[in-house]
Design an enzyme around this catalytic site. Structure first.
Site, short mmCIF file in Angstrom:
data_model
loop_
_atom_site.label_atom_id
_atom_site.label_comp_id
_atom_site.label_asym_id
_atom_site.label_seq_id
_atom_site.Cartn_x
_atom_site.Cartn_y
_atom_site.Cartn_z
N HIS A 170 0.73 -1.32 0.04
CA HIS A 170 0.05 -0.01 -0.02
C HIS A 170 0.87 1.29 0.01
O HIS A 170 1.99 1.21 0.06
CB HIS A 170 -1.08 -0.04 0.99
N CYS A 217 2.47 -2.94 6.57
CA CYS A 217 2.98 -3.90 5.85
C CYS A 217 4.06 -3.31 4.72
O CYS A 217 5.08 -2.86 5.36
CB CYS A 217 1.91 -4.66 4.86
#
Length: 233
Positions: free
Chosen positions: A170, A186
């Site tokens: 992302h 992440c």
């Protein structure tokens, strides 16, 4: 960038430096900075990124988007994540790849192996898990989409079969950490880079997440080649 020595003693030094370059940069023989472009931005992107609520970061040159020579054997269209090196590769044909600098959060270390992109989302909202809230303290229960959101401009969601790995690729609202490891999240790219990647990726795109200490090496290539890869549809 490879360093070439002259004859004599300097040749031995050059070999050592070149060997180090192989292990640190993934045996990249050549690399070219890929200029950032706003051609891929939607009107909504332009509006939300016009005045972001974070400082414009100076990304170290190695973590800018590059087109690089790529020695591994993954098929074109594959994403390869090398958390140790803080790089994400999108494999092209003819021995090339786009290399993006990334930030690696703790959640990114919870999964390694092969998965597929099963969901894509523009400007995702964020609902932090109970574990994240306990670890980070006073954060809201829900964060609406926008440049202030930790998930940034795009989200790619990885699955194995029908199971969500909870692994995400992302954007970010902290571009100053590109090339670093941080406590949460992440795999984060700058918003401009994740938009570029998002536009290249299709549902079903294979993603190879390398295990720690299993980063890019000419001596241990791993393959994602259609039906022979062991991927589950």
């Amino acid at each position: 960038m490879a360093i070439y020595g002259k004859a004599g003693a300097s040749k031995g030094i050059a070999v050592v430096l070149l060997a180090l370059g192989v292990s640190l940069s993934g045996c990249m023989v050549s690399q070219t900075v890929e200029p950032a472009s706003d051609a891929n931005l939607t009107p909504r992107d332009r509006k939300l990124l016009a005045n972001p609520p974070y400082a414009q970061a100076s990304i170290p040159e190695p973590y800018l988007r590059h087109i690089v020579s790529y020695h591994r054997k993954e098929a074109p269209g594959t994403i390869v994540v090398d958390s140790d090196a803080r790089y994400l590769y999108y494999v092209l044909d003819k021995g090339k790849a786009i290399r993006y600098g990334v930030t690696v959060g703790e959640e990114a270390l919870a999964f390694t192996g092969i998965a597929r992109v099963q969901r894509k989302e523009e400007w995702p909202a964020w609902t932090p898990t109970k574990n994240i809230k306990e670890r980070l303290g006073n954060i809201p229960d829900h964060v609406a989409p926008g440049p202030h959101n930790p998930l940034g401009a795009r989200g790619l969601y990885l699955f194995t079969g029908n199971k969500d790995t909870l692994y995400r690729i992302h954007g970010t609202n902290q571009p100053e950490y590109i090339g670093s490891a941080i406590s949460s999240g992440c795999i984060r790219l700058t918003n401009e880079d994740v938009i570029d990647l998002y536009n290249r990726v299709k549902i079903g795109t294979p993603v190879v997440v390398l295990a720690p200490n299993q980063g890019d090496s000419p001596h241990s290539p791993r393959m994602v080649m259609g039906g022979s890869s062991g991927l589950t549809n």
